[in-house]
Write a protein that holds these residues in place. Structure first.
Motif, PDB file in Angstrom:
ATOM      1  N   ALA A 261      65.163  43.840 -13.363  1.00 22.94           N
ATOM      2  CA  ALA A 261      65.997  44.497 -12.494  1.00 22.94           C
ATOM      3  C   ALA A 261      66.877  43.599 -11.541  1.00 22.94           C
ATOM      4  O   ALA A 261      67.576  44.228 -10.731  1.00 22.94           O
ATOM      5  CB  ALA A 261      65.355  45.454 -11.793  1.00 22.94           C
ATOM      6  N   SER A 262      66.807  42.542 -11.854  1.00 17.85           N
ATOM      7  CA  SER A 262      67.436  41.582 -10.935  1.00 17.85           C
ATOM      8  C   SER A 262      67.713  40.070 -11.796  1.00 17.85           C
ATOM      9  O   SER A 262      66.900  39.672 -12.688  1.00 17.85           O
ATOM     10  CB  SER A 262      66.893  41.291  -9.564  1.00 17.85           C
ATOM     11  OG  SER A 262      65.540  40.420  -9.872  1.00 17.85           O
TER      12      SER A 262
ATOM     13  N   LEU B 113      72.320  43.186 -17.781  1.00 16.58           N
ATOM     14  CA  LEU B 113      73.348  44.154 -17.435  1.00 16.58           C
ATOM     15  C   LEU B 113      73.002  44.751 -16.250  1.00 16.58           C
ATOM     16  O   LEU B 113      71.956  45.636 -16.587  1.00 16.58           O
ATOM     17  CB  LEU B 113      73.955  45.055 -18.768  1.00 16.58           C
ATOM     18  CG  LEU B 113      75.225  45.743 -18.262  1.00 16.58           C
ATOM     19  CD1 LEU B 113      76.122  44.879 -18.036  1.00 16.58           C
ATOM     20  CD2 LEU B 113      75.504  46.420 -19.622  1.00 16.58           C
ATOM     21  N   LEU B 114      73.470  44.537 -14.987  1.00 16.44           N
ATOM     22  CA  LEU B 114      72.940  45.268 -13.767  1.00 16.44           C
ATOM     23  C   LEU B 114      73.969  46.301 -13.629  1.00 16.44           C
ATOM     24  O   LEU B 114      75.303  46.269 -13.864  1.00 16.44           O
ATOM     25  CB  LEU B 114      72.527  44.202 -12.639  1.00 16.44           C
ATOM     26  CG  LEU B 114      71.579  43.290 -12.992  1.00 16.44           C
ATOM     27  CD1 LEU B 114      71.460  42.444 -11.786  1.00 16.44           C
ATOM     28  CD2 LEU B 114      70.309  44.059 -13.343  1.00 16.44           C
ATOM     29  N   GLU B 115      73.733  47.265 -12.643  1.00 17.55           N
ATOM     30  CA  GLU B 115      74.849  48.092 -12.108  1.00 17.55           C
ATOM     31  C   GLU B 115      75.833  47.460 -11.225  1.00 17.55           C
ATOM     32  O   GLU B 115      77.167  47.862 -11.258  1.00 17.55           O
ATOM     33  CB  GLU B 115      74.194  49.345 -11.088  1.00 17.55           C
ATOM     34  CG  GLU B 115      73.468  50.351 -11.957  1.00 17.55           C
ATOM     35  CD  GLU B 115      74.056  51.456 -12.626  1.00 17.55           C
ATOM     36  OE1 GLU B 115      75.268  51.484 -12.673  1.00 17.55           O
ATOM     37  OE2 GLU B 115      73.371  51.738 -14.100  1.00 17.55           O
ATOM     38  N   SER B 116      75.574  46.045 -10.908  1.00 21.25           N
ATOM     39  CA  SER B 116      76.588  45.548 -10.144  1.00 21.25           C
ATOM     40  C   SER B 116      77.324  44.524 -10.974  1.00 21.25           C
ATOM     41  O   SER B 116      78.044  43.964 -10.460  1.00 21.25           O
ATOM     42  CB  SER B 116      75.711  44.645  -9.022  1.00 21.25           C
ATOM     43  OG  SER B 116      74.852  43.830  -9.395  1.00 21.25           O
ATOM     44  N   GLY B 117      77.046  44.489 -12.119  1.00 18.88           N
ATOM     45  CA  GLY B 117      77.713  43.958 -13.345  1.00 18.88           C
ATOM     46  C   GLY B 117      76.867  42.787 -13.906  1.00 18.88           C
ATOM     47  O   GLY B 117      75.663  42.832 -13.867  1.00 18.88           O
TER      48      GLY B 117
ATOM     49  N   GLU C 188      76.515  45.668 -22.914  1.00 16.77           N
ATOM     50  CA  GLU C 188      77.271  46.586 -22.517  1.00 16.77           C
ATOM     51  C   GLU C 188      77.764  47.517 -23.496  1.00 16.77           C
ATOM     52  O   GLU C 188      77.756  48.814 -23.106  1.00 16.77           O
ATOM     53  CB  GLU C 188      78.815  45.843 -21.984  1.00 16.77           C
ATOM     54  CG  GLU C 188      79.299  46.404 -20.721  1.00 16.77           C
ATOM     55  CD  GLU C 188      80.253  45.443 -20.090  1.00 16.77           C
ATOM     56  OE1 GLU C 188      80.517  45.528 -18.937  1.00 16.77           O
ATOM     57  OE2 GLU C 188      80.923  44.421 -20.839  1.00 16.77           O
TER      58      GLU C 188
ATOM     59  N   GLY D 166      75.235  49.898 -23.554  1.00 13.90           N
ATOM     60  CA  GLY D 166      75.022  50.789 -22.294  1.00 13.90           C
ATOM     61  C   GLY D 166      73.375  50.211 -21.909  1.00 13.90           C
ATOM     62  O   GLY D 166      72.697  51.377 -21.166  1.00 13.90           O
TER      63      GLY D 166
ATOM     64  N   TYR E  29      70.956  48.785 -19.568  1.00 14.97           N
ATOM     65  CA  TYR E  29      70.901  47.920 -18.216  1.00 14.97           C
ATOM     66  C   TYR E  29      69.633  47.613 -17.986  1.00 14.97           C
ATOM     67  O   TYR E  29      68.510  48.297 -18.599  1.00 14.97           O
ATOM     68  CB  TYR E  29      71.332  49.090 -17.381  1.00 14.97           C
ATOM     69  CG  TYR E  29      73.016  49.252 -17.086  1.00 14.97           C
ATOM     70  CD1 TYR E  29      73.960  48.360 -16.239  1.00 14.97           C
ATOM     71  CD2 TYR E  29      73.515  50.128 -17.787  1.00 14.97           C
ATOM     72  CE1 TYR E  29      75.062  48.711 -16.167  1.00 14.97           C
ATOM     73  CE2 TYR E  29      74.897  50.557 -18.079  1.00 14.97           C
ATOM     74  CZ  TYR E  29      75.561  49.539 -17.114  1.00 14.97           C
ATOM     75  OH  TYR E  29      77.246  49.771 -17.159  1.00 14.97           O
ATOM     76  N   ASP E  30      69.421  46.741 -17.019  1.00 12.49           N
ATOM     77  CA  ASP E  30      68.026  46.310 -16.527  1.00 12.49           C
ATOM     78  C   ASP E  30      67.153  45.625 -17.616  1.00 12.49           C
ATOM     79  O   ASP E  30      65.901  46.152 -17.567  1.00 12.49           O
ATOM     80  CB  ASP E  30      67.340  47.442 -15.861  1.00 12.49           C
ATOM     81  CG  ASP E  30      68.317  47.758 -14.501  1.00 12.49           C
ATOM     82  OD1 ASP E  30      69.034  46.992 -13.730  1.00 12.49           O
ATOM     83  OD2 ASP E  30      68.126  48.820 -14.206  1.00 12.49           O
TER      84      ASP E  30
END
Length: 112
Positions: free
Chosen positions: A20-21, A49-53, A73, A76, A78-79
């Motif tokens: 997650a980071s 891929l995070l929500e922030s980019g 991406e 889709g 993420y994390d």
């Protein structure tokens, strides 16, 4: 090790897991490298891929992290960090190395 791509002496493998980071992604790679086989690899490139980019690390394999991020991406996804490991075999692969990174990520996505 299964799901290894071989070409002209170079070998590619893939691993992935939750992150997650950027710090969690680095910890994932560090844990992977506790296995001597991965620690001795030439490159451990990764994308996240995070929500922030997107966050990536090419580890000397210029452009490979971006390839991984673009594929995440498209899915889709993420994390999740995806790491493509390369053991250099002594011959330059040119653009084929990107195809192998893509194939490795596809293998991981198919099993995830």
């Amino acid at each position: 090790m299964e799901n290894v791509i071989s070409d002209r002496g170079s070998r590619y493998a893939v691993a992935g897991g939750p992150a997650a980071s950027p710090e969690e992604a680095k910890a994932f790679v560090k844990a992977l490298c506790r296995n001597k086989k991965f620690a001795r690899a030439t490159h451990n490139t990764w994308g996240l891929l995070l929500e922030s980019g997107p966050v990536k690390n090419d580890d000397g394999e210029s452009g490979a992290g971006l390839v991984i991020c673009r594929m995440l991406e498209r899915e889709g996804l993420y994390d999740t960090v995806v790491v493509v490991t390369r053991w250099y075999g002594g011959k330059h692969l040119g653009g084929d190395r990107f195809r192998h990174v893509q194939d490795a990520v596809r293998m991981w996505l198919a099993e995830a």
